[in-house]
Write a protein that holds these residues in place. Structure first.
Motif, mmCIF file in Angstrom:
data_model
loop_
_atom_site.group_PDB
_atom_site.id
_atom_site.type_symbol
_atom_site.label_atom_id
_atom_site.label_comp_id
_atom_site.label_asym_id
_atom_site.label_seq_id
_atom_site.Cartn_x
_atom_site.Cartn_y
_atom_site.Cartn_z
ATOM 1 N N MET A 1 -21.980 -15.988 32.630
ATOM 2 C CA MET A 1 -21.425 -17.247 32.131
ATOM 3 C C MET A 1 -20.940 -17.091 30.690
ATOM 4 S SD MET A 1 -20.720 -20.399 32.882
ATOM 5 C CE MET A 1 -21.681 -20.753 34.356
ATOM 6 N N ILE A 2 -21.754 -16.454 29.846
ATOM 7 C CA ILE A 2 -21.375 -16.230 28.447
ATOM 8 C C ILE A 2 -20.115 -15.373 28.373
ATOM 9 C CG2 ILE A 2 -22.091 -15.167 26.274
ATOM 10 C CD1 ILE A 2 -24.998 -15.851 27.090
ATOM 11 N N ALA A 3 -20.055 -14.304 29.176
ATOM 12 C CA ALA A 3 -18.901 -13.403 29.160
ATOM 13 C C ALA A 3 -17.633 -14.112 29.616
ATOM 14 C CB ALA A 3 -19.180 -12.187 30.054
ATOM 15 N N MET B 1 -16.836 -28.445 25.983
ATOM 16 C CA MET B 1 -17.824 -28.445 27.056
ATOM 17 C C MET B 1 -18.348 -27.036 27.325
ATOM 18 S SD MET B 1 -17.563 -29.866 30.975
ATOM 19 C CE MET B 1 -16.539 -28.547 31.607
ATOM 20 N N TYR B 2 -17.455 -26.050 27.394
ATOM 21 C CA TYR B 2 -17.872 -24.688 27.686
ATOM 22 C C TYR B 2 -18.483 -24.008 26.468
ATOM 23 C CZ TYR B 2 -15.604 -25.367 32.129
ATOM 24 O OH TYR B 2 -15.276 -25.856 33.364
ATOM 25 N N PHE B 3 -18.135 -24.465 25.286
ATOM 26 C CA PHE B 3 -18.816 -23.985 24.076
ATOM 27 C C PHE B 3 -20.291 -24.355 24.131
ATOM 28 C CE2 PHE B 3 -20.122 -25.047 19.645
ATOM 29 C CZ PHE B 3 -20.181 -23.755 19.144
ATOM 30 N N PHE B 4 -20.567 -25.589 24.563
ATOM 31 C CA PHE B 4 -21.959 -26.026 24.692
ATOM 32 C C PHE B 4 -22.667 -25.293 25.832
ATOM 33 C CE2 PHE B 4 -20.174 -30.193 22.964
ATOM 34 C CZ PHE B 4 -20.507 -29.872 21.658
ATOM 35 N N ILE B 5 -21.953 -25.066 26.936
ATOM 36 C CA ILE B 5 -22.546 -24.359 28.069
ATOM 37 C C ILE B 5 -22.896 -22.919 27.681
ATOM 38 C CG2 ILE B 5 -22.073 -23.410 30.371
ATOM 39 C CD1 ILE B 5 -20.509 -25.939 31.001
ATOM 40 N N SER B 6 -22.033 -22.266 26.891
ATOM 41 C CA SER B 6 -22.320 -20.893 26.465
ATOM 42 C C SER B 6 -23.565 -20.853 25.587
ATOM 43 C CB SER B 6 -21.122 -20.308 25.718
ATOM 44 O OG SER B 6 -20.876 -21.008 24.510
#
Length: 314
Positions: free
Chosen positions: A45-47, A59-64
């Motif tokens: 997910m981070i990659a 949103m994806y900044f928070f998810i990472s």
């Protein structure tokens, strides 16, 4: 070093999960498998978020950041848990115990704050979409994440300092698989009644704060979604926050239930199940929930696979 008629404890014995010896290899393989899935899922997910520019959104900044927390959170406890499952050496030093307590507490609270921030992000995206890019700017997102990490770390430092100053006398056996506040309070020969009261009040303020933020955000979100006339529009709006709501349900309920009772009510059987849910199962499921129910993440994965195939064909 002595204190009264007791010998001060310098090491603890972690008994781990109370299972029959013949069941330990199975439990070991089960937890190891979940841990490896957690590592691979969160790393992927981070990659994906780092590589694919389509996922460079708040949103994806928070998810990472949530994936980073999950990776660290589960790595604080699971390796030691696996070690004591199959090893006869179940000793953990006092300094190791306090260090583990600090990171476990800090990372757990950071995750709660991040989930609250993510709920606010979904609230702005759905209830105030015209001002979303202005409200959730890169600077604001970075400040919210930094505040989540900082507040959680400072709070954990306070707890760790207090625990480190308690007296721990024989017996030194922790009926648990890592160092956490409830079993340590139960083991301490100091008077912890005042601290338990402070802990309950602090948990009510700091712990319930993010939970209330999540609750209020979703009340407003649901109210906005219900005003959407088309069924397709309502479904699309709800799908953007359903994954987050699922993650919140898994994590917050178990954490709040785990800490809102005094050490006298501590139950090994109950806490083992709850804590494994918090430390292994939830971090493992989070990336699966966000990926399997998210077309953007699946699309990013397909694009990366397609690029790799192109490079291989050159």
């Amino acid at each position: 070093m002595e204190m009264g008629n007791h010998t001060t404890v310098m090491d603890f014995i972690l008994l781990g999960i109370s299972v029959h010896s013949e069941d330990q290899p199975f439990i070991f393989m089960l937890i190891l498998t979940m841990y490896l899935v957690c590592l691979m899922g969160n790393s992927l997910m981070i990659a994906l978020i780092f590589i694919d520019h389509h996922l460079h959104t708040p949103m994806y900044f928070f998810i990472s950041n949530l994936s980073v927390v999950d990776l660290s959170y589960t790595s604080v406890t699971v390796p030691k848990m696996l070690t004591i499952l199959l090893s006869e050496k179940k000793i953990i030093s006092f300094s190791e115990c306090v260090t583990q307590l600090y990171f476990f507490d800090a990372l757990g609270l950071t995750e709660m704050f991040l989930l609250a921030v993510m709920a606010y992000d979904r609230y702005v995206a759905i209830c105030n979409p015209m001002h979303y890019t202005l409200v959730m700017s890169k600077r604001v997102c970075s400040c919210l994440v930094a505040a989540s990490w900082s507040i959680a770390s400072l709070n954990s430092i306070c707890h760790t300092i207090f625990i480190s100053r308690l007296s721990f006398c024989d017996p030194n056996t922790i009926h648990y698989f890592f160092c956490d506040i409830p079993p340590l309070l139960k083991l301490s020969c100091s008077d912890v009644s005042t601290y338990e009261l402070v802990l309950f009040i602090e948990a009510s303020v700091i712990g319930l704060g993010p939970f209330l933020c999540i609750l209020i955000s979703y009340v407003r979100i649901i109210g906005t979604i219900l005003k959407v006339r088309s069924a397709e529009g309502r479904h699309k709006a709800f799908s953007t926050c359903s994954s987050h709501l699922t993650v919140v349900s898994l994590f917050c309920v178990t954490v709040l239930f785990n800490y809102f009772y005094p050490s006298s009510a501590y139950s090994l059987e109950k806490d083992v199940v709850i804590t494994i849910m918090c430390t292994v199962v939830t971090p493992m499921l989070n990336p699966l929930i966000y990926s399997l129910r998210n077309k953007e993440v699946i699309g990013a994965l397909r694009r990366i696979i397609a690029r790799r195939k192109c490079f291989q064909n050159i």
